[in-house]
Each structure stands twice: as C-alpha cells, then as structure tokens.
Design an enzyme around this catalytic site. Structure first.
Site, PDB file in Angstrom:
ATOM      1  CE  LYS A  36      -7.989 -72.702 -43.815  1.00  7.22           C
ATOM      2  NZ  LYS A  36      -7.799 -73.013 -45.187  1.00  7.22           N
ATOM      3  NE  ARG A 131      -9.083 -76.468 -52.233  1.00  9.07           N
ATOM      4  CZ  ARG A 131      -9.223 -76.165 -50.681  1.00  9.07           C
ATOM      5  NH1 ARG A 131      -9.206 -74.809 -50.204  1.00  9.07           N
ATOM      6  NH2 ARG A 131      -9.450 -76.882 -49.849  1.00  9.07           N
TER       7      ARG A 131
END
Length: 355
Positions: A36, A131
């Site tokens: 990414k 998260r």
C-alpha cells in the site's frame, strides 16, 4: 524533468527485502510484503518478490485488482477489514482477507459459494492498540461460527499494534495470540496455520530473539520500502534508508523577516501559527504543499536547510545557512517518513520515477 518527483531506488529496496526475509526465515517467520505504501506500483512489487517475499498484502482492493492485472501469482490478501460494498471484488481478486466482523465474513462466505471459490480468513484480535480486532475473550465463540461457514477457510489469527494507539509489541501482547491459537486447536481439533504477529514494529522482537515461537507471519511494508521503524523511531539494521527521495523545485528565493507582519489569525487549515523572531533570513519556496503529503515527515537532505512551514501548495524553507547556492530553479532533495511517503505516492501531482 517534471517536479515534484519521487525517485524510488529498486536495487536498495530489493536489498532491504532480502535482508528482512533472511532475518525472519531464521525464526520460521513468513514475510507478507505490504504494497500500500507505493500504491502497488508494479516495479516495486516485482522488486519485493525478487527480494524473497512470498505473500503480498494491501489495504485497498483497487490496489489488489492492480496486482492481479499485471500477473502477480503469489497469494494476495486484503489487510484492511473489508467493506460490505466491496465483497464481490474481495472474493474475486483477493486470496484471503483480515477480518473482525462476523456479518462481513458471512457475506464473504455467500459470495465465495456463488463464485465457486474458497476464501481464506485471518481473524484479527485486539491485544490493546484498540484499532481493529475481536477482544480476546470473544475469539473462541466467533471461530466456532466461522468454521461452520461454507466457502471459507479459517487460516488463522492476527493482531496489529503501533498504528493507532502507539502500543508497542511486547512478549505479553504477542503471547496472547499464541495462547488463543493453542486454545482453539485444543477446543476445535484444528491446526491454526497462520499467527500473524504484527508489522514492521515487531521486527525489533525478532532481532532480539524474543518473539513468541509460534508467531509465523509478519506484515512488512515500511522496513522494506524505507528501512525504518516509525513506531520504535529507529533505523532497521542492515537496511538502506535512501530508498525513496523527493525532489522539489524552488520557485522563489527572497530575504524576508522571520516573523509575519500584522495581526495573527488562523491559517488556511484552521491553526494559529506561532513564529519566533530570528531576524531577516533567506527563504526559499518549493512547489509542494500539504495537499501532497504530511510536511512534518519531510527531512531536507542538507542539514543546513530547515522547514519553516507550508500551505496547501507552498513549502517554505530557511536556506540562510545552506552550503549550496539556492536560486529559482534549484532542486532540493528530501528524505521522508512512512506517513509522508504514503501521501506523496498517492498524490496525482507528484511524479513517480523508479531508478
């Protein structure tokens, strides 16, 4: 040449990948190369593969579609929790995905059955960074439900630390994964194939030889691409850091006061800036701004150049003490941290060159 531009050194990235893969291999750890950071740019992805990476992961399904389009034949995983709206592409283009919501996994199951596929699932466990992930006490029951779904292969469990809450990986929080895996194996009579123990931040534990034995996968992007570990604020041993360089062009050079003149309000981003009066200084502006990246993560290649600040389109530098003659048209080089690289690579206004 076009500026601003990011120059990516493939040979150094390959060396980084090789050294990290070799380090992890000694401990039976598989490296999933995370693409990414460069938006799955084909030459960089191929370089990771040449460096020994055997699996790939990305957080954007569009990048995974891109990976498949240029013929990557390694397993590719979606590492961000899938959105219900993208399930069709997840099943058709990703070999597996990281998940935490049973409703989403059911959608994947349904689509996999429709398409005659088997999709691999790694269940994320929250060990404290807060998260994504299932709380540890809820894992066993959820895995039981996953095991009943058709079109799904329960591959293993994983966790993430450092990216949101800044929690550092430790023997304690990574051991939670091993304990859960062993409980699942005993209770369901299965083999948990993959225990994905973290990201670049976890490499420090590998180097020190303290990562729990059954952790057998790490998801590595930053260490390969930049040779750095932002969470632990360090350079990775045996890696190169001059892998990705920003080159920006100077569009103005003038001697001006160091403190703005007049009543100070908020800047274009709603902040109230504070300035120290250092007297007149030679200031240079380069054609780059906050629209392109996180300016805070830029590091001028010359120690005598300092970043004063930026607007959306202008980066303002103090070049008073520069050892080079800075004039309109000069090119100034910058290194960067991972967050800044993400912005630069994503920005359509920054050219990407591989060298």
């Amino acid at each position: 040449m076009t500026y601003p531009r990011v120059e990516i050194n493939l040979s150094l990235i390959k060396k980084n990948a090789m050294n990290i893969v070799e380090l992890c291999y000694k401990y039976g750890i598989e490296v999933m190369g995370i693409t990414k950071g460069v938006c799955a740019l084909e030459p960089v992805v191929q370089t990771m593969i040449e460096g020994g990476v055997k699996k790939l992961g990305d957080s954007r399904i569009k990048n995974i579609v891109k990976l498949k389009s240029f013929g990557v034949n390694l397993p590719v995983y979606l590492i961000r929790i899938p959105m219900p709206s993208e399930i069709n592409d997840v099943v058709n283009f990703a070999d597996g995905s990281f998940n935490s919501e049973f409703e989403v996994i059911k959608l994947i199951s349904q689509k996999a059955v429709e398409n005659g596929k088997v999709h691999k699932i790694i269940l994320m466990v929250d060990v404290g960074d807060l998260r994504e992930g299932v709380m540890p006490e809820d894992v066993k029951d959820l895995v039981g439900k996953i095991l009943e779904l058709p079109g799904i292969e329960f591959e293993g469990i994983g966790t993430n630390v450092g990216c949101y809450g800044g929690v550092l990986p430790s023997i304690e929080n990574t051991s939670i994964l091993v304990e859960i895996a062993e409980e699942l194996e005993k209770f369901y009579g299965i083999r948990v194939k993959t225990i994905s123990g973290g990201n670049t931040a976890t490499l420090k534990m590998v180097e020190e030889g303290v990562l729990p034995r059954r952790i057998n996968q790490l998801r590595i992007g930053e260490a390969i691409l930049l040779g750095t570990d932002s969470t632990n604020f360090r350079k990775i041993p045996n890696t190169y850091q001059n892998t990705v360089i920003l080159k920006a062009q100077v569009i103005e050079v003038k001697t001006k006061p160091s403190k703005p003149i007049g009543e100070i309000g908020r800047d274009a981003f709603g902040n109230i800036p504070v300035f120290e009066d250092k007297g007149p200084m030679k200031r240079a502006i380069v054609a780059l701004g906050k629209q392109d990246c996180r300016i805070e993560g830029l590091i001028p290649d010359e120690d005598h150049i300092n970043i004063l600040g930026a607007s959306s389109d202008h980066l303002i530098l103090d070049v008073t003490n520069s050892l080079k003659e800075i004039r309109v048209g000069s090119i100034i080089d910058f290194k960067m941290n991972y967050g800044t690289m993400l912005g630069l690579i994503t920005s359509p206004y920054v050219e990407k060159i591989v060298v």
